[in-house]
Structure formats: C-alpha cells, structure tokens
Design an enzyme around this catalytic site. Sequence first.
Site, short mmCIF file in Angstrom:
data_model
loop_
_atom_site.label_atom_id
_atom_site.label_comp_id
_atom_site.label_asym_id
_atom_site.label_seq_id
_atom_site.Cartn_x
_atom_site.Cartn_y
_atom_site.Cartn_z
N ASP A 23 38.66 44.91 7.51
CA ASP A 23 38.46 44.98 8.90
C ASP A 23 37.00 44.40 9.19
O ASP A 23 35.94 45.04 9.53
CB ASP A 23 38.54 46.48 9.27
CG ASP A 23 39.85 47.27 9.41
OD1 ASP A 23 40.72 46.22 9.72
OD2 ASP A 23 40.12 48.29 9.05
N LYS A 45 45.36 43.75 4.07
CA LYS A 45 45.69 44.20 5.49
C LYS A 45 44.69 43.35 6.55
O LYS A 45 43.57 43.36 6.48
CB LYS A 45 45.52 45.45 5.96
CG LYS A 45 46.26 46.04 7.13
CD LYS A 45 46.19 47.51 7.27
CE LYS A 45 45.17 48.10 7.61
NZ LYS A 45 44.84 47.58 9.01
N ASP A 72 48.48 43.84 10.61
CA ASP A 72 48.54 45.03 11.24
C ASP A 72 48.19 45.00 12.72
O ASP A 72 47.06 45.23 13.11
CB ASP A 72 47.51 46.14 10.65
CG ASP A 72 47.46 47.40 11.17
OD1 ASP A 72 48.46 47.80 12.00
OD2 ASP A 72 46.65 48.25 10.88
N LEU A 73 49.04 44.43 13.50
CA LEU A 73 48.93 44.00 15.17
C LEU A 73 49.37 45.14 15.97
O LEU A 73 49.33 44.75 17.09
CB LEU A 73 49.42 42.57 15.24
CG LEU A 73 48.94 41.34 14.30
CD1 LEU A 73 49.58 40.26 14.56
CD2 LEU A 73 47.54 41.55 14.34
N LYS A 74 50.32 45.99 15.40
CA LYS A 74 50.88 46.91 16.13
C LYS A 74 51.00 46.61 17.58
O LYS A 74 50.81 47.10 18.70
CB LYS A 74 49.47 48.07 16.52
CG LYS A 74 49.23 48.70 15.27
CD LYS A 74 48.24 49.85 15.61
CE LYS A 74 47.57 50.50 14.12
NZ LYS A 74 46.70 49.68 13.44
N HIS A 76 53.19 46.31 20.82
CA HIS A 76 53.79 47.46 21.79
C HIS A 76 53.86 46.46 23.19
O HIS A 76 52.99 46.45 23.83
CB HIS A 76 52.91 48.54 21.95
CG HIS A 76 53.35 49.71 22.69
ND1 HIS A 76 52.78 50.80 23.01
CD2 HIS A 76 54.67 49.60 23.24
CE1 HIS A 76 53.58 51.57 23.66
NE2 HIS A 76 54.61 50.74 23.65
N ASP A 77 54.76 45.93 23.55
CA ASP A 77 55.01 45.42 24.81
C ASP A 77 56.61 45.24 25.32
O ASP A 77 57.42 45.90 24.35
CB ASP A 77 54.50 43.70 24.71
CG ASP A 77 54.06 43.22 25.90
OD1 ASP A 77 54.76 43.30 27.02
OD2 ASP A 77 52.88 42.55 25.94
N ILE A 78 56.84 44.52 26.20
CA ILE A 78 58.18 44.40 26.51
C ILE A 78 58.95 43.85 25.48
O ILE A 78 58.53 43.00 24.78
CB ILE A 78 58.50 43.61 27.93
CG1 ILE A 78 57.93 42.27 27.77
CG2 ILE A 78 57.90 44.36 29.04
CD1 ILE A 78 58.44 41.19 28.96
N PRO A 79 60.35 43.91 25.30
CA PRO A 79 61.05 43.46 24.04
C PRO A 79 60.84 42.07 23.95
O PRO A 79 60.80 41.58 22.77
CB PRO A 79 62.41 43.80 24.35
CG PRO A 79 62.25 45.25 25.00
CD PRO A 79 61.11 44.87 25.98
N THR A 81 58.69 39.91 24.81
CA THR A 81 57.30 39.21 24.21
C THR A 81 57.28 39.70 22.73
O THR A 81 56.66 38.93 21.84
CB THR A 81 56.29 39.98 25.07
OG1 THR A 81 56.33 39.58 26.56
CG2 THR A 81 54.87 39.68 24.56
N THR A 136 46.66 57.97 12.57
CA THR A 136 45.96 58.91 11.79
C THR A 136 44.71 59.23 12.09
O THR A 136 44.13 60.27 11.76
CB THR A 136 45.62 58.41 10.41
OG1 THR A 136 45.24 56.90 10.62
CG2 THR A 136 46.93 58.38 9.43
N GLY A 215 40.42 51.31 3.46
CA GLY A 215 39.37 50.42 4.17
C GLY A 215 37.79 50.85 3.66
O GLY A 215 37.47 50.55 2.72
N ARG A 216 37.47 51.45 4.57
CA ARG A 216 35.94 51.64 4.53
C ARG A 216 35.55 52.43 3.50
O ARG A 216 34.40 52.24 3.05
CB ARG A 216 35.65 52.39 5.84
CG ARG A 216 35.30 51.33 7.16
CD ARG A 216 35.41 52.34 8.48
NE ARG A 216 36.67 53.14 8.42
CZ ARG A 216 36.71 53.81 9.93
NH1 ARG A 216 35.74 53.88 10.71
NH2 ARG A 216 37.91 54.34 9.75
O1 C5P Z 1 38.53 52.21 7.09
P1 C5P Z 1 39.73 53.05 7.28
O2 C5P Z 1 40.12 53.32 5.49
O3 C5P Z 1 39.95 54.19 7.92
O4 C5P Z 1 40.97 51.89 7.37
C1 C5P Z 1 42.21 52.30 8.09
C2 C5P Z 1 42.84 51.18 8.25
O5 C5P Z 1 44.29 51.34 8.67
C3 C5P Z 1 42.36 50.47 9.78
O6 C5P Z 1 42.52 49.03 9.66
C4 C5P Z 1 43.27 51.04 10.79
O7 C5P Z 1 43.51 50.20 11.88
C5 C5P Z 1 44.55 51.02 9.96
N1 C5P Z 1 45.54 52.16 10.66
C6 C5P Z 1 45.38 53.56 10.60
N2 C5P Z 1 46.10 54.42 11.29
C7 C5P Z 1 47.35 54.16 11.44
C8 C5P Z 1 47.72 52.64 11.39
C9 C5P Z 1 46.76 51.89 10.80
O8 C5P Z 1 44.00 53.91 10.15
N3 C5P Z 1 48.12 54.94 12.03
#
Ligand code: C5P
Length: 251
Positions: A23, A45, A72-74, A76-79, A81, A136, A215-216
């Site tokens: 990220d 990711k 991880d582009l999530k 969410h739009d019309i089918p 698109t 989450t 991630g972090r």
């Molecule tokens: O830094 P951290 O460990 O919190 O990163 C979590 C990653 O997972 C982020 O890139 C976030 O966009 C992604 N994510 C999430 N919860 C979801 C789906 C994806 O935290 N339900």
Amino acid sequence: MPETDQRKTAAPDVRNRLAIALDVDDLVEAIRIAKDVRPWFGVAKVGLELFTAAGSDAVVELQRVGYRVFLDLKFHDIPTTVRKAARVVGAVGANYLTLHASGGTTMLRAGVEGLAEGAANAGLEPPTALAVTVLTSEETAPDAVLTNRMKHAMEAGCGGIVCAATDLAHAKQIAPRLTTVVPGIRPPHGDNHDQARASTPDAALQAGADLLVVGRAVTSAPDRVAAAAELLGSLNLERRAGSGDALSSSR
Ligand code: C5P
C-alpha cells in the site's frame, strides 16, 4: 536486499499463503519492499493506491520479481462495467481480483465471466475471483449479512472470499470449498491501525484461513525484514506447509 535471518524464512508453498499488501503510491518503492520481503511472501497485493499510481505495470513488474499478483480493486458497479473491467484484469495476467459481494450475484458473475474471457483471449489461466464480504475495518459482521454475501459468491462462481478471522468459522460452515483470504493480520499486542477485527497469523491459520494478507505490520515497521521474520517466523510453518492446496486448485 537487507541481510535475512535464514532460520525464519518461509518454505515456497507456505509463501503462497502469505500476501504482502503493497500500500504505497510508487512502483519503485513497492518493488523495493517486495524484494526485501520475498523470503516470506509469495503473493503481492496491489490495492487502490498502487494501482491508481502504476496501473497494470505493477502486475508485470511484481511477477518479474517472482510474485503471484493479487489485484485488490474491490469492483462494485453495474454488471456490464464490472465484466469489461474484469476482462482487462484477466488479460493482464493477475492471479486474484476482489469484487464487493454486496454487489450481488449478477454483478459477481459478470466479474467471474469477464476474468475468464480476458484470460482466454490472452491464453492465460483465469484469475481467482474473491468476493469481499464485510470489511475488516467494520466493527461487526452480522451472520445474516455474511451468509447472504457468501451465497452470492458461491452462486456467482467466485473462487474465494475475503473476510475477518473472526468470521472464518461461520464462513467455513456455509462455504467450505471457498478459499478464505484474511486481512487485518497483526502481531500479538501490535498496533491495529484502522482494523476493527484484527488477528494474529497463528490464530487466523488455526481458524482455517487459506491466505493471510499482511500490510502495515511489516511495511510500516522501521525494519521490515526483521518485522517479517518476527511475525512469520513465529508460525509453525512446517506443520502447515501442506495445507495450502486450496489456493493452487481454486479458480
Ligand atoms: O496494513 P493492513 O495489514 O491493515 O492492510 C490490510 C490490507 O488489506 C489493505 O490493503 C486493505 O485494503 C486490505 N483489505 C482489508 N479488509 C478487507 C479487504 C481488504 O483490510 N476486507
């Protein structure tokens, strides 16, 4: 690459169950992180931040470093698109794509079909479609909402879902064949940042997670190599090494 504590690296099949969330808004920095933590992670990711900055070059460059790439582009739009955008993802050669399960079965199915069409046109394997159930960062995931979204994912032909570790028991009951991807991974007593439902790697694996997103906890650490070794070196990796087959066989 900084010096690595070889005793604490992950076996190749275990690495495919560990995704590093890159990220950052710069591809050069993302590749630097990716190279540093390669001994632990097999999946990179790419989220909204990096994809907005670097586009599909991020997929190509991370695959060059040896990673499977998770977009991880999530969507969410019309089918229509979603189908057209998923076609591009399929043709680019990514390995996973997220779509919001709240978009419903028709939208998710359009995404699954778009991935397959794009991949077929490019002569590639279709990426796994992952339905995001409840973020989450949200405090609660009512069982009824989770169940409904998992049903959408199954009916649409998704290969997996993204959920919190706390949702895994319920998810495995409803959809035992879906690959489960769990973000919000933290060391014991680590900073949870904006994650409301965080989990340690060990707890998530014990609860049945197939792919952990980190991630972090690693990328924001002053020494990310040490942080990765500490966080993932504490896993009983040997014992779990054979249990990641769901990933390679999922769509
Ligand atoms: O830094 P951290 O460990 O919190 O990163 C979590 C990653 O997972 C982020 O890139 C976030 O966009 C992604 N994510 C999430 N919860 C979801 C789906 C994806 O935290 N339900």
